[in-house]
Design an enzyme around this catalytic site. Structure first.
Site, short mmCIF file in Angstrom:
data_model
loop_
_atom_site.label_atom_id
_atom_site.label_comp_id
_atom_site.label_asym_id
_atom_site.label_seq_id
_atom_site.Cartn_x
_atom_site.Cartn_y
_atom_site.Cartn_z
N GLY A 45 23.68 34.43 55.71
CA GLY A 45 25.10 34.28 55.67
C GLY A 45 25.70 35.14 56.72
O GLY A 45 25.10 35.69 56.97
N GLN A 50 31.84 40.39 60.51
CA GLN A 50 30.23 41.32 61.14
C GLN A 50 30.23 40.24 62.84
O GLN A 50 30.02 40.16 63.44
CB GLN A 50 29.19 40.38 60.32
CG GLN A 50 29.04 41.01 58.75
CD GLN A 50 28.00 40.61 58.29
OE1 GLN A 50 27.49 39.26 58.01
NE2 GLN A 50 26.54 41.03 58.98
N CYS A 90 20.58 43.02 56.97
CA CYS A 90 21.43 41.85 57.36
C CYS A 90 21.43 41.88 58.28
O CYS A 90 21.22 43.10 59.19
CB CYS A 90 22.90 43.56 56.59
SG CYS A 90 24.29 43.07 57.53
N LEU A 91 22.53 41.12 58.89
CA LEU A 91 22.15 40.46 60.54
C LEU A 91 22.70 42.00 61.33
O LEU A 91 22.79 42.41 63.04
CB LEU A 91 22.91 39.46 61.35
CG LEU A 91 22.35 38.31 60.95
CD1 LEU A 91 23.10 37.12 61.08
CD2 LEU A 91 21.04 38.63 61.71
N HIS A 132 26.46 39.50 48.67
CA HIS A 132 26.48 40.33 50.56
C HIS A 132 27.62 39.98 50.96
O HIS A 132 28.05 41.00 51.44
CB HIS A 132 25.04 39.96 50.43
CG HIS A 132 24.99 40.51 51.86
ND1 HIS A 132 23.83 42.11 51.86
CD2 HIS A 132 25.32 40.90 53.27
CE1 HIS A 132 23.55 41.82 53.44
NE2 HIS A 132 24.68 41.60 54.18
N GLU A 133 28.98 38.78 51.06
CA GLU A 133 29.20 38.30 52.07
C GLU A 133 30.44 39.30 52.13
O GLU A 133 31.27 39.22 52.39
CB GLU A 133 29.53 37.42 52.55
CG GLU A 133 26.88 36.31 52.75
CD GLU A 133 27.53 37.54 54.42
OE1 GLU A 133 27.96 37.51 54.77
OE2 GLU A 133 25.71 36.97 54.41
N HIS A 136 30.54 42.44 52.78
CA HIS A 136 31.37 42.40 53.93
C HIS A 136 32.79 42.49 54.12
O HIS A 136 33.56 43.33 54.40
CB HIS A 136 30.86 41.47 54.51
CG HIS A 136 29.87 41.78 55.36
ND1 HIS A 136 28.50 42.81 56.15
CD2 HIS A 136 28.25 41.10 55.15
CE1 HIS A 136 27.74 42.94 56.35
NE2 HIS A 136 26.91 41.84 55.87
ZN ZN Z 1 25.29 41.43 55.71
#
Ligand code: ZN
Length: 195
Positions: A45, A50, A90-91, A132-133, A136
């Site tokens: 995701g 991000q 997480c990226l 999670h997204e 963000h």
């Molecule tokens: Zn993340």
């Protein structure tokens, strides 16, 4: 299409609230870039924060259906009391993992890229990815909710095995030269504090 630079832990945009997007403002080129970026980096995701944008947009893979969802202005409209705990990465925090408690099932209301209203019912891993997204988009990172005793660095990642090494929040903050951890409880409705 382009792969967008993903900002990392400590960047101020990760702590900001994303802003609702009006249907006429939906930029399909940007959405395609978000999908390409997520896939290129092997993510499940990606939220607009991000890639340093405050548009309230997320892209996410629904693992069982191998399907990509694009959700604009997603809002969690309902969730199960039951929760489950599993590991997340997480990226924006590459090379790190920790376990996080999440609601087992959620209902999300959003707009599609065509500006149509949609309701998504998600459970298990897909519900986890969406929580999670959506976090963000509300300026929350998974390590804000993680059990910090489970924090590990991923080392020697190969096709066959991933070695882990215990990590501390201090080390993470040192690695990113930032100190802005905020503990956030389970509820998906918790706003970020003192950001
Ligand atoms: Zn993340």
């Amino acid at each position: 299409m382009a792969i967008l630079p993903v900002i990392k832990y400590g960047h101020p945009t990760l702590r900001k609230m994303a802003q609702p997007v009006r249907p006429e403002e939906i930029d399909s080129r940007f959405i395609e870039d978000m999908i390409e970026t997520m896939l290129a980096l092997d993510g499940a995701g990606l939220a607009a924060n991000q890639v340093d944008s405050l548009q309230k947009i997320l892209v996410a893979v629904e693992p069982k259906k191998d399907m990509i969802h694009v959700l604009i202005n997603p809002v969690i409209a309902g969730y199960s009391e039951r929760s489950e705990t599993d590991s997340e990465g997480c990226l924006s925090l590459p090379g790190l993992q920790a376990t996080v408690e999440r609601h087992s099932k959620i209902v999300v209301n959003a707009l599609t890229p065509d500006g149509e209203k949609v309701e998504i019912q998600a459970r298990g891993l897909f519900a986890r990815i969406l929580q999670h997204e959506i976090d963000h988009l509300n300026g929350i990172l998974y390590i804000d909710r993680a059990d910090l005793d489970t924090l590990v660095w991923l080392r020697d990642v190969s096709e066959k095995e991933v070695m882990t090494e215990p990590a501390t929040l201090e080390e993470v903050q040192k690695a990113y030269n930032k100190q802005y951890h905020k503990a956030v409880p389970l509820s998906v409705f918790s706003p970020p504090k003192n950001t």
